[in-house]
Design a protein around this motif. Structure first.
Motif, PDB file in Angstrom:
ATOM      1  N   ASP A 155      -8.712   6.308  -3.533  1.00  0.00           N
ATOM      2  CA  ASP A 155      -7.993   5.802  -2.355  1.00  0.00           C
ATOM      3  C   ASP A 155      -6.716   5.039  -2.692  1.00  0.00           C
ATOM      4  OD1 ASP A 155      -9.732   3.942  -3.415  1.00  0.00           O
ATOM      5  OD2 ASP A 155     -10.367   3.124  -1.491  1.00  0.00           O
ATOM      6  N   GLU A 209     -11.524   8.564   5.628  1.00  0.00           N
ATOM      7  CA  GLU A 209     -10.950   7.223   5.685  1.00  0.00           C
ATOM      8  C   GLU A 209      -9.649   7.165   4.867  1.00  0.00           C
ATOM      9  OE1 GLU A 209     -12.327   5.351   7.748  1.00  0.00           O
ATOM     10  OE2 GLU A 209     -11.513   3.354   7.345  1.00  0.00           O
ATOM     11  N   ILE A 210      -9.645   7.803   3.710  1.00  0.00           N
ATOM     12  CA  ILE A 210      -8.435   7.815   2.878  1.00  0.00           C
ATOM     13  C   ILE A 210      -7.298   8.543   3.622  1.00  0.00           C
ATOM     14  CG2 ILE A 210      -7.443   8.580   0.680  1.00  0.00           C
ATOM     15  CD1 ILE A 210     -10.273   8.433  -0.537  1.00  0.00           C
ATOM     16  N   LYS A 257      -6.996   8.826   6.822  1.00  0.00           N
ATOM     17  CA  LYS A 257      -6.558   7.983   7.945  1.00  0.00           C
ATOM     18  C   LYS A 257      -5.557   6.933   7.453  1.00  0.00           C
ATOM     19  CE  LYS A 257      -8.932   4.827  10.339  1.00  0.00           C
ATOM     20  NZ  LYS A 257     -10.229   4.227  10.660  1.00  0.00           N
ATOM     21  N   ASP A 258      -5.892   6.303   6.339  1.00  0.00           N
ATOM     22  CA  ASP A 258      -4.997   5.277   5.788  1.00  0.00           C
ATOM     23  C   ASP A 258      -3.659   5.890   5.385  1.00  0.00           C
ATOM     24  OD1 ASP A 258      -7.074   3.538   6.165  1.00  0.00           O
ATOM     25  OD2 ASP A 258      -7.657   3.416   4.054  1.00  0.00           O
TER      26      ASP A 258
END
Lengths: 217, 414
Positions: free
Chosen positions: A17, A67-68, A70-71
Motif C-alpha cells: 500500500d 482499499e489500496i 480507493k486510496d
C-alpha cells in the motif's frame, strides 16, 4: 502467478500500500498522464482478480486491494477531471429487494470496475422498478443480482419477470452463497456465479460476444 | 407399548449423545433449526413470531409435536421484537421493522468499533462496550456516551462522576434500559415455558448457550468484515492482542450460559474464516488458534461445542481435526461432508447438510436420495446427526416431512 513488469501494477498485485501511494504521487509529479496511471492500477487489479480465481488470493487480499485502490484513486481523482475515461461497457448490479447483505456484491463491483467496466451499483434492498430504471437509463446489456437469503428467492424471480416484461433484452446473472444451477433455472436467470471471479469471466464472455452491438454510454 | 415423555426424553438424549461420542446409536438422530418454518407451518407471520409470545409459543410447540425431532430448537433468537424495540436496536432489521412481515431478521454490517479504539477495547472492553458501542447500536442508549467511566466512581470523593445521570437525556436512557430489561425478562419467561412444554413432550433442548470464535466476535459485531480484514494487514499486533483479550471472555460466555441453562450444548457459529475469506496462513494465525482455545475451554468445563461451520471450510478440515475425539459437533453447511467424514470421522460428530436448493426447490424424492447418501456414507459407524445445511426456514413442507420420515425409517442401525 504472473509477475508484472510495471512497478506500480506489481505493487498493487503484491498489496504494497505505501509503495503504491508513493509511486502514484511520483508519477503525477513527473508529468505522467493520470489516465496512464489508472491503467497501471487496473493492470494490478486484474492480476489480483486472476490470483483470486486461481486460489492464490482470498477475500482478505481482495478487500485490501480494494482499499489500496480507493486510496490511490483519492489522490488521482482531482487530476482526472475532464479526462475522457474509456470503459468496456455498463453493468447494473444490486442486492435484491428484502435482502440487505452486500459483502459479496461489493467484491464483485470492485473486480468488475478493476476489469474496466462501468458499474452502476444500486446498493441493497433494490426493487424491480429501480433495476428497470437503471437499465433503461444506462442501456446496460447485463444486470447482476445478489441474494444471500432463500427468503428473497421469490422476490428475485419476480424482479427478473418484471425486467423481461418491461421488454428489456438484458442478460441476467445471479450470485450468492447458496445459488446454483437449480436456483438459476427456477428464477429464470441466464447465468449464475459461485464467486466474484466467475462473475468477471461471465461479463467478459457477454461483452466479447456483444461487442459492436453493446452500447457504450 | 407407548413410551412416556421421560423415557422418550432419555432415549432421544442418548441417541444424540451416542452420535456425539462417536458411538453407534439406535438410529441416526435428526436435529434441525426450524427457525421461521415454525411460523409459516402454524400459519402466522414472521412478525407475529417475533412479537406475540403466545402465538410464538404455540407455533413452536406445534412444529415439534408434528415433526418430532430428537432435540427441540429453542425459539429464543426469534422472539426478540419487544426487547429490540425498547433498545431502538440498529444492528438488525427484523420482521416488520426494516424488512417485510415475512422476511427473516438480518444483520446490519458496519464498522461499530473504529481502528483507533483498539487500545480502549483491549484496556477496558466493558467500558468500551457501555460508552462507545451501545450508543452506536441502540438509539435509546446514545446518551451513554455522556457517562463517566464507572471505574472513576469508586470513592465518595468522586461521586460527581455520577452527575451525568442527573441529566434528562441519561435518565431517559436509563428508563429505556428498564423497559428493555422487562421485555427481556418476559422473553426469558416464555423461553423457559417452552423448555417445560418440550420436556412434557419428551424433547431435550438442542442448545444451552452460545459463544463465538474470537475473530468472529471482533469481526461481526465490532470491526466489521472489511475492517478486520484490513487489520490483518495494517495492525496485526493489535488484532492478535484483541483476540487474546476475547478468548477467555468467549469461554466464560459459553460456560456461564451452559451452567445457567443446565444444558451443555454450546452453539458456536463460524462466519469469517471460511475457504474464500482468508488464506491458510491467516487462518492458522488469526482464526483457528483462538477458536480452538475456546472449544478446549468449553470441553474442560464439561460442555460440548456444537460448531455451525457456515459456508465452505473444506480446505480447513485438516487443521480443524485438531480436537479431542468425541467431544465436538461440526454442523456443515457447504463444506464437503463426505470428505469431512474421511478426514474427521474418528474425531468429530458431523451434522448436516441437506442443501437449501433441494429443500426449497426439489421434490421429496430428491430429499430422500440425498438423505440416503448421507446416512450410507456419513452415517456409517455412527457419529452423524441429520440436519439441513442451514435451517428449514424456506423448505417446502413436504420436503421437510420427507427428511424426517426417511431418516427415522432408513436411518435405523441394524
Amino acid at each position: 502467478m504472473a509477475t508484472l513488469i510495471d512497478e506500480l501494477a506489481s505493487a498493487i498485485a503484491e498489496l504494497e500500500d505505501e509503495k503504491v501511494l508513493e509511486l502514484v504521487t511520483t508519477r503525477l509529479d513527473s508529468g505522467i498522464a493520470p489516465l496512464a496511471i489508472v491503467d497501471n492500477l487496473q493492470q494490478g487489479m486484474t492480476e489480483v482478480g486472476m490470483r483470486f480465481e486461481s486460489g492464490d488470493y482470498f477475500l482478505s487480499e481482495l478487500v485490501m486491494c480494494g482499499e489500496i485502490m480507493k486510496d490511490a484513486m483519492a489522490v488521482l481523482e482531482p487530476h482526472l477531471a475532464g479526462a475522457d475515461q474509456q470503459h468496456r461497457g455498463s453493468i447494473v448490479i444490486g442486492t435484491v429487494k428484502g435482502d440487505v447483505h452486500d459483502l459479496g456484491k461489493n467484491i464483485v463491483v470492485m473486480l468488475l470496475k478493476g476489469a474496466g467496466y462501468n458499474v452502476i451499483d444500486l446498493g441493497i434492498d433494490v426493487p424491480a422498478e429501480k433495476f428497470i430504471e437503471a437499465l433503461k437509463e444506462s442501456q446496460a446489456p447485463l444486470v447482476g443480482m445478489s441474494v444471500l437469503l432463500t427468503a428473497c428467492q421469490e422476490g428475485m424471480k419476480e424482479i427478473i419477470e418484471e425486467i423481461r416484461a418491461a421488454g428489456l433484452k438484458v442478460a441476467v446473472i445471479i450470485g450468492g452463497n447458496y445459488v446454483d444451477e437449480a436456483v438459476k433455472n427456477y428464477v429464470k436467470a441466464d447465468y449464475f456465479a459461485h464467486n466474484a471471479s466467475d462473475a468477471v469471466k461471465i461479463a467478459d464472455e457477454i461483452f466479447t460476444t456483444a461487442r459492436g452491438s453493446a452500447h457504450s454510454a | 407399548m407407548t413410551k412416556n415423555p421421560e423415557e422418550l426424553y432419555q432415549e432421544r438424549l442418548k441417541r444424540v449423545e451416542d452420535a456425539i461420542a462417536l458411538r453407534v446409536p439406535d438410529r441416526v438422530p435428526i436435529v434441525t433449526f426450524f427457525s421461521y418454518f415454525a411460523a409459516r407451518y402454524a400459519g402466522i407471520t414472521y412478525e407475529e413470531y417475533t412479537y406475540d409470545a403466545e402465538k410464538m409459543l404455540s407455533a413452536a410447540i406445534k412444529v415439534h409435536e408434528d415433526f418430532e425431532p430428537d432435540m427441540a430448537d429453542i425459539p429464543g433468537i426469534y422472539y426478540l421484537g419487544p426487547t429490540l424495540d425498547a433498545l431502538g436496536f440498529k444492528q438488525l432489521r427484523w420482521p416488520g421493522r426494516g424488512v417485510g412481515p415475512n422476511k427473516p431478521y438480518q444483520f446490519v454490517e458496519g464498522e461499530y468499533m473504529k481502528a483507533e479504539e483498539y487500545d480502549h477495547f483491549i484496556e477496558d472492553p466493558t467500558d468500551w462496550i457501555i460508552r462507545k458501542y451501545y450508543p452506536r447500536i441502540c438509539s435509546e442508549f446514545e446518551p451513554f456516551s455522556q457517562m463517566a467511566p464507572f471505574k472513576f466512581s469508586f470513592t465518595y470523593f468522586n461521586m460527581g462522576s455520577l452527575a451525568p445521570f442527573g441529566t434528562p437525556a441519561l435518565q431517559k436512557a436509563v428508563d429505556a434500559l428498564k423497559k428493555a430489561g422487562e421485555a427481556s425478562m418476559d422473553a426469558l419467561t416464555y423461553i423457559m415455558k417452552f423448555g417445560q412444554e418440550m420436556a412434557k413432550r419428551g424433547f431435550p433442548i438442542s442448545l444451552g448457550g452460545l459463544t463465538q470464535a474470537p475473530y468472529d466476535t471482533l469481526g461481526d459485531y465490532f470491526r466489521g468484515t472489511k475492517g478486520i480484514m484490513l487489520d490483518i494487514y495494517r495492525r496485526p499486533e493489535k488484532l492478535l492482542r484483541a483476540l487474546d483479550k476475547l478468548t477467555p471472555w468467549m469461554i466464560e460466555l459459553g460456560v456461564t450460559s451452559g451452567k445457567q441453562s443446565g444444558n451443555p450444548f454450546i452453539f458456536i457459529p463460524l462466519h469469517k474464516g471460511s475457504d474464500q475469506f482468508m488464506n491458510q496462513d491467516q487462518f492458522k494465525t488469526f482464526y483457528w488458534p483462538s477458536l480452538r482455545k475456546v472449544m478446549m475451554g468449553l470441553i474442560d468445563a464439561g460442555m460440548t461445542p456444537v460448531v455451525f461451520v457456515e459456508a465452505d471450510h473444506t480446505s480447513r478440515l485438516e487443521i480443524m481435526s485438531d480436537v479431542p475425539p468425541g467431544k465436538v459437533v461440526y454442523h456443515l453447511e457447504n463444506t464437503d461432508i463426505f470428505k469431512a467424514k474421511e478426514i474427521l470421522g474418528d474425531k468429530v460428530c458431523l451434522k448436516g447438510n441437506v442443501p437449501m436448493p433441494i429443500l426449497c426447490l426439489g421434490t421429496p424424492d430428491d430429499v430422500k436420495a440425498y438423505c440416503k447418501k448421507l446416512i450410507d456414507v456419513v452415517g456409517k459407524n455412527g457419529g452423524f446427526i441429520m440436519d439441513t445445511s442451514v435451517s428449514l426456514e424456506d423448505a417446502k413442507i413436504e420436503n421437510a416431512r420427507a427428511m424426517f420420515d426417511f431418516t427415522k425409517d432408513y436411518g435405523v442401525y441394524r
